[in-house]
Write a protein that holds these residues in place. Structure first.
Motif, PDB file in Angstrom:
ATOM      1  N   LYS A  38       5.985  17.408 -22.408  1.00  0.00           N
ATOM      2  CA  LYS A  38       5.721  16.545 -21.264  1.00  0.00           C
ATOM      3  C   LYS A  38       5.983  15.077 -21.615  1.00  0.00           C
ATOM      4  N   TYR A  39       6.402  14.320 -20.613  1.00  0.00           N
ATOM      5  CA  TYR A  39       6.576  12.871 -20.796  1.00  0.00           C
ATOM      6  C   TYR A  39       5.210  12.193 -20.893  1.00  0.00           C
ATOM      7  N   VAL A  84       3.783  13.265  -6.107  1.00  0.00           N
ATOM      8  CA  VAL A  84       4.632  13.975  -5.148  1.00  0.00           C
ATOM      9  C   VAL A  84       3.785  14.559  -4.024  1.00  0.00           C
ATOM     10  N   LEU A 110      14.418   6.314 -24.015  1.00  0.00           N
ATOM     11  CA  LEU A 110      13.417   5.994 -25.033  1.00  0.00           C
ATOM     12  C   LEU A 110      13.903   4.794 -25.837  1.00  0.00           C
ATOM     13  N   ASP A 154       6.727  20.236 -13.490  1.00  0.00           N
ATOM     14  CA  ASP A 154       7.290  20.155 -12.143  1.00  0.00           C
ATOM     15  C   ASP A 154       8.587  20.952 -12.082  1.00  0.00           C
ATOM     16  N   PRO A 184       8.055   4.611 -23.030  1.00  0.00           N
ATOM     17  CA  PRO A 184       8.114   6.033 -22.693  1.00  0.00           C
ATOM     18  C   PRO A 184       8.196   6.908 -23.940  1.00  0.00           C
ATOM     19  N   ALA A 231       1.856  23.334 -15.892  1.00  0.00           N
ATOM     20  CA  ALA A 231       1.654  21.988 -15.346  1.00  0.00           C
ATOM     21  C   ALA A 231       2.946  21.186 -15.293  1.00  0.00           C
ATOM     22  N   THR A 241      12.218  18.193 -21.597  1.00  0.00           N
ATOM     23  CA  THR A 241      12.277  16.863 -22.207  1.00  0.00           C
ATOM     24  C   THR A 241      13.037  16.932 -23.517  1.00  0.00           C
ATOM     25  N   LYS A 296       0.540  16.218  -5.557  1.00  0.00           N
ATOM     26  CA  LYS A 296       0.538  16.511  -6.983  1.00  0.00           C
ATOM     27  C   LYS A 296       0.668  15.201  -7.738  1.00  0.00           C
ATOM     28  N   PHE A 353       9.738  21.694  -3.789  1.00  0.00           N
ATOM     29  CA  PHE A 353       9.048  21.242  -4.994  1.00  0.00           C
ATOM     30  C   PHE A 353       7.944  22.230  -5.349  1.00  0.00           C
ATOM     31  N   SER A 367      -4.355  17.925 -16.380  1.00  0.00           N
ATOM     32  CA  SER A 367      -2.961  18.195 -16.722  1.00  0.00           C
ATOM     33  C   SER A 367      -2.121  17.107 -16.056  1.00  0.00           C
ATOM     34  N   PRO A 368      -0.815  17.065 -16.348  1.00  0.00           N
ATOM     35  CA  PRO A 368       0.024  16.075 -15.644  1.00  0.00           C
ATOM     36  C   PRO A 368       0.205  16.408 -14.167  1.00  0.00           C
ATOM     37  N   ALA A 369      -0.235  17.596 -13.766  1.00  0.00           N
ATOM     38  CA  ALA A 369      -0.009  18.005 -12.383  1.00  0.00           C
ATOM     39  C   ALA A 369      -1.303  18.483 -11.746  1.00  0.00           C
ATOM     40  N   ASP A 392       3.022  10.906 -18.157  1.00  0.00           N
ATOM     41  CA  ASP A 392       3.948  10.198 -17.273  1.00  0.00           C
ATOM     42  C   ASP A 392       4.462  11.255 -16.306  1.00  0.00           C
ATOM     43  N   SER A 393       3.899  11.268 -15.106  1.00  0.00           N
ATOM     44  CA  SER A 393       4.211  12.340 -14.162  1.00  0.00           C
ATOM     45  C   SER A 393       4.267  11.757 -12.760  1.00  0.00           C
ATOM     46  N   GLU A 394       5.196  12.229 -11.959  1.00  0.00           N
ATOM     47  CA  GLU A 394       5.416  11.631 -10.640  1.00  0.00           C
ATOM     48  C   GLU A 394       4.323  12.005  -9.638  1.00  0.00           C
ATOM     49  N   VAL A 453       4.837  23.334  -8.579  1.00  0.00           N
ATOM     50  CA  VAL A 453       4.133  23.032  -9.824  1.00  0.00           C
ATOM     51  C   VAL A 453       3.847  24.365 -10.517  1.00  0.00           C
TER      52      VAL A 453
END
Lengths: 348, 333, 347
Positions: free
Chosen positions: A97-98, A163, C164, C99, A109, C97, C318, A173, C109, A321-323, A159-161, C111
């Protein structure tokens, strides 16, 4: 606030940086949003807005600013960041994950990484990689490079959008909905309080909930309230592969009111009063049908000579979580539910 | 189709020894096709010529071979040691009847005291009732192949069980397609390939595809279902129609071909379902990737208890596969 | 277009194995201009041809696979949840978790569901859910979702890219579309008359799902004189040894093994040194683990080299690469298609 403004506010707060102990970034944004409204900041960093109501009972309404995250504890020779978690995060949601890392100047980042699947043996592939075996890759190639960018003690978040998704945008989310949603509702409520408010109101944006329900403890001590309402998000699992008895609550059925969790047994009269007030105003609400988790009410209700506590939580899937996923309608109804309680406060 | 299926299913055809089955099928196909031949590996290839201007080559393929056992050694006491041919589930086959290509009957049994977890070829024997090595070796030669001795029986409704459905039902479907198209002009050249040695690694279909060089290829084979108690979840059931394959572990089917098949099924109101099979491969992959490759797909017949002596199918599903393929061919490119 | 932008644009296309044709028009508009013709074969390989204009010139094949790992829908459940099957070696540790985008009649979209610590049962221990046990949360009703999605609909990681520190970038789909971008860039830098032959860029299908890749039929039908296979290569991370990885930032890797052509390898390495193109070697006893093995044995045999772009976090959303390595790969491609006597053995 319009629907769009409310969604915009939540988005802005969720995307802001603020893991436990590093709430200053999100706190700055909240202070800006408060504008002309007077507030105080205590020694731990909690933000308190007092709306006096002379002689009336004291009601503390609180939401925590912090989110789960990471703290850098080591920089390796080849420029990777080793980390510990801030709050309970399952390693199953970290890898790959970011993240946003607090840098020496601004944010940088990064990616949480571990050994590639190609290098894992069959056994390893079936098991969770513990977070101690992961590292954050910020693109640095050496210790020197990494040290020029950040340092141990700095923190990081997902770092998660943000949405809005699903049929007719029915769901949201994001990271950090726990508990920026409470912060957003407090900010919304500040402009909408009734003229003859039956309470001496304290709106509190607290720090360090995710580790030890800490910030709320000192605020409650200082305020010494009669009642408190904790605005939160609560973990639910309304999923097809989970038995009904373990689903906790259902997204879209309104905010969840807790009877008890692992930190608090809530005031039964206050709970019934809240449900009644919701009904009267036609606001959706549901009872949380499972005992799990805990929130700031845990430290508030035990402070000074005791506080009658209520927790109102937006049901959220996949929290920490990121989501995090919530229902848009549940979010929009949260302010209404709190208002219903405040408006009928004389009957409490 | 049931009679044809029973007839094809009754023929011997353990991988590498498919000639009995090929004979039975060739007899059935001669009437329906323009030419018919057997290639070097033993694949039976029958062709219907098309009359279209820009005709394409469509290869339909079902495998003739079945899993079984080969005699490798005869013990002093007359018991026969075996080597497996194809993927054998020993727990499922312990103590079932078998029959050799020479017609000798027997049962396959684990050595006494072997725990099911330890079941494998080394501790299984075939017992033909022989007194000793001498008697046994008069009836069984090293290298003889044994198949399950379980005729197809009719169960409730249109359900049938026995051995092998895998893949004689596919063969029966191919015969039925040829029958349906008999006497009609078709646009494309259609090759009906009854392949050998699928159970040991899709070997026959590979050389057949290299020779045919199809533009479009369709395999017809059995697939697993998720409709028995505690089965691994899979959205595939007996009686829900032809299973249009999306993927198995060896192939991801051509998505356009999948869409075309769905469209034909919807148009003609032929019952269909979509198949995502996590384990197991088919001839589809070898047809897809041989030579310069082809657009490949598969129509599967949902089957319970695959690779046991009692594979259960619903004949209505097989009919749906045949109807769907025949209709697809009628439309042409 | 600069290389980073091309890498990200190509990698952002959804091309889960079997669905490589998904972004056909976008792909054409991104890279088609530099080539004389393009076509797709029966198994989904996409070819872009740049001709040198000379009769009887050799055919040079450059292969980078177009497909990426991902998921496909295996069932549609109540309340708009989907179950999925993995396509290729998806890293299970990274799915929850995350996307995703479901490429149905509309892009939806989603999750990937996870269980929060609050609701985790102690008996779950440290086991990891299989891909088939996960639920994708779409926020649709089952009825509406069934109109837009069917079993077999591909599901890809939501493309999000980050730059990065320095020249490192992160994102999904770098395996192997970043190499496709390097190939396009490298070929575009060589003028037609400088080409050593007709160049066939093959963006091959179906590499990620094991033994049956599109590269074999593709190479068989083109029948080139020699070939370069470009794929990402496992980059060194703190938990791996040097011998099983290549250095990120160490330049393009060339694989030395029985599959690859010794003469071409030696010449390329020497020429690269002359031109100051950063390369490193990667030695393996067996197969390359890339399309090189299939290309090498297609038809009557095709001499080939195997070039790697170092990549960390392979098969995740990633993946991390170094743009300087990508530049080296592009330069090596340019060198490969412009050097005339590559396969000739010199004394």
């Amino acid at each position: 606030m319009t629907r769009e403004e409310k969604l915009q506010l939540l988005s802005e707060l969720c995307l802001e940086f603020g893991p436990t102990g590093s709430e200053r970034y999100v706190a700055k944004v909240i202070k800006e949003k408060l504008g002309d409204i007077e507030y105080t900041v205590d020694r731990l960093g909690n933000i308190i807005v007092h709306i006096p109501g002379e002689g009336a009972p004291k009601l503390m309404v609180s939401a925590h600013m912090d989110e789960v995250g990471f703290i850098i504890n080591e920089i390796t020779d080849d420029g990777y960041l080793k980390f510990d978690t801030l709050g309970g995060i399952d390693p199953r949601v970290m890898c790959g994950k970011y993240v946003t890392v607090e840098g020496k100047e601004g944010f940088i980042p990064g990616v949480i990484a571990a050994k590639a699947i190609h290098h894992q043996n069959a056994d390893e592939r079936k098991k969770v990689t513990p977070h101690k075996s992961m590292y954050i890759d910020i693109g640095a190639t050496s210790r020197e490079e990494a040290e020029s960018l950040t340092e141990p003690g700095n923190s990081a978040t997902f770092d998660s959008e943000f949405v809005i998704f699903g049929e007719d945008g029915a769901f949201i989310k994001s990271k950090a909905i726990d508990d920026r949603i409470g912060c957003a509702v407090l900010l919304d409520l500040l402009g909408r309080l009734p003229k003859n408010c039956p309470f001496d109101l304290y709106f509190c944006f607290t720090v360090r909930e995710e580790i030890g329900l800490s910030g709320a403890r000192t605020v409650a001590h200082a305020i010494d309230p009669d009642f408190c309402i904790v605005l939160e998000s609560t973990a639910v699992a309304d999923l097809p592969d989970v038995p009904e008895s373990r689903r906790v609550a259902k997204l879209g059925d309104g905010c969840a009111i807790s009877l008890r969790d692992n930190a608090t047994i809530y005031d039964r009269d206050f709970v019934n009063f809240a449900l009644e007030a919701a009904k009267k105003k036609g606001v959706a609400a549901q009872i949380k049908k499972y005992v799990s988790g805990g929130n700031d009410a845990g430290s508030i209700h035990r402070s000074v000579d005791g506080v009658r506590a209520l927790a109102i939580s937006v049901p959220s899937r996949y929290i920490h979580s990121p989501a995090n996923v919530i229902s848009t309608a549940d979010y929009l109804s949260m302010s209404e539910l709190v208002l219903a309680i405040i408006e009928n406060g004389k009957e409490l | 189709m049931l009679d044809i299926f029973k007839k094809i299913s009754a023929a011997h055809g353990v991988s590498g020894a498919e000639s009995d089955t090929a004979g039975v099928i060739a007899e059935l196909m001669t009437e329906y096709t323009d030419d018919i031949r057997i290639d070097n590996l033993g694949n039976l290839i029958a062709c219907r010529h098309g009359v279209g201007e820009n005709r394409k080559k469509i290869m339909l393929c079902a495998h003739m071979d079945e899993i079984g056992f080969m005699a490798t050694f005869i013990e002093k006491n007359g018991f026969i040691r075996i080597a497996p041919i194809g993927g054998i589930n020993y727990t499922a086959v312990a103590l079932t009847r078998v029959r050799s290509e020479r017609g000798v009957r027997g049962i396959i049994a684990p050595e006494a005291k072997t725990k099911p977890a330890d079941f494998r070829a080394e501790n299984f024997l075939i017992d033909i009732g022989a007194k000793d090595e001498k008697e046994a070796s008069r009836r069984v030669k090293i290298g003889d192949c044994f198949r399950f001795d379980n005729d197809q029986i009719k169960l409730l409704g249109s359900r049938v069980c026995g051995h092998p459905a895998d893949d004689r039902i596919g063969c029966a479907v191919l015969v039925d397609i040829a029958r349906q198209l008999h006497g009609e002009d078709i646009k494309d050249d259609v090759y009906f390939v009854f392949s050998v040695q699928e159970e040991v690694g899709c070997r026959g279909s590979k050389t057949a595809a290299f020779a045919v060089e199809p533009d479009i290829s369709l395999a017809f084979d059995v697939t697993a279902t998720g409709d028995t108690p505690s089965a691994t979840p899979m959205a595939c059931e007996l009686g829900r129609g032809a299973a249009i394959k999306i993927k198995d572990s060896s192939v991801i089917c051509d998505p356009t071909l999948v869409d075309e098949l769905i469209e034909v099924a919807k148009d003609k109101k032929i019952k269909y379902q979509l198949e995502v099979l996590l384990y197991g491969g088919t001839d589809t992959s070898s047809m897809q990737m041989t030579g310069a490759g082809s657009r490949a797909g598969a129509l599967s017949i949902p089957t319970r208890y695959i690779h046991s002596a009692n594979e259960m199918i619903d004949m209505a599903d097989a009919q749906a596969c045949a109807d769907l393929a025949a209709e697809y061919i009628r439309r042409g490119e | 277009m600069e290389l980073e932008k091309l890498i990200n644009s190509l990698s952002a296309l959804m091309s889960v194995t079997g669905h490589e044709g998904n972004g056909k028009a976008e792909l054409e508009s991104l890279i088609g201009a530099g080539f004389d013709e393009s076509f797709t074969d029966a198994v989904g390989n996409r070819f872009f041809v740049k001709r040198c204009g000379r009769e009887g010139a050799p055919k040079i094949l450059i292969d980078a696979h177009m497909d990426e790992i991902g998921l496909i829908v295996s069932d549609i459940k109540d309340d708009g949840f989907l179950t999925v099957a993995p396509i290729g070696g998806v890293d299970l540790r990274t799915l929850q978790a995350g996307d995703v985008v479901i490429y149905g009649k509309e892009k939806i979209f989603g999750v990937v569901g996870s269980t929060p610590p609050h609701l985790r049962r102690p008996d779950e221990g440290n086991s990891l859910k299989e891909a088939t046990e996960l639920l994708i949360d779409t926020g649709y009703s089952k009825e509406k979702l069934s109109e837009l999605v069917r079993i077999g609909t591909p599901v890809g990681f939501k493309p999000v890219y980050r730059h990065l520190f320095g020249s490192r970038i992160a994102g999904k789909g770098f395996d192997d579309k970043s190499c496709a971008a390097c190939a396009v860039m490298g070929i575009s830098r060589v003028a037609r008359e400088e080409l050593a032959g007709d160049v066939y860029l093959m963006l091959s299908s179906r590499e990620e799902t094991g033994m049956f890749g599109g590269a074999a039929p593709g190479a068989y039908s083109i029948a080139p004189d020699y070939a370069m296979v470009i794929d990402v290569n496992l980059g060194k991370t703190p938990d791996t040894s040097k011998s099983e990885t290549v250095a990120v930032g160490g330049g393009a890797s060339l694989t030395l093994c029985p599959v690859t052509d010794r003469t071409m390898n030696k010449k390329l390495i020497a020429l690269a040194k002359e031109k100051e193109i950063k390369t490193q070697v990667c030695v393996t006893g067996g197969s390359t683990g890339t399309n090189a093995s299939a290309v090498n044995l297609a038809g009557a045999g095709i001499p080939c080299v195997d070039v790697g772009l170092p990549l960390k976090g392979m098969h995740t959303a990633t993946e991390v690469l170094d743009l300087e390595d990508a530049e080296s790969v592009a330069a090596l491609v340019a060198l490969f298609v412009s050097t005339k006597d590559l396969t000739e053995v010199t004394a």
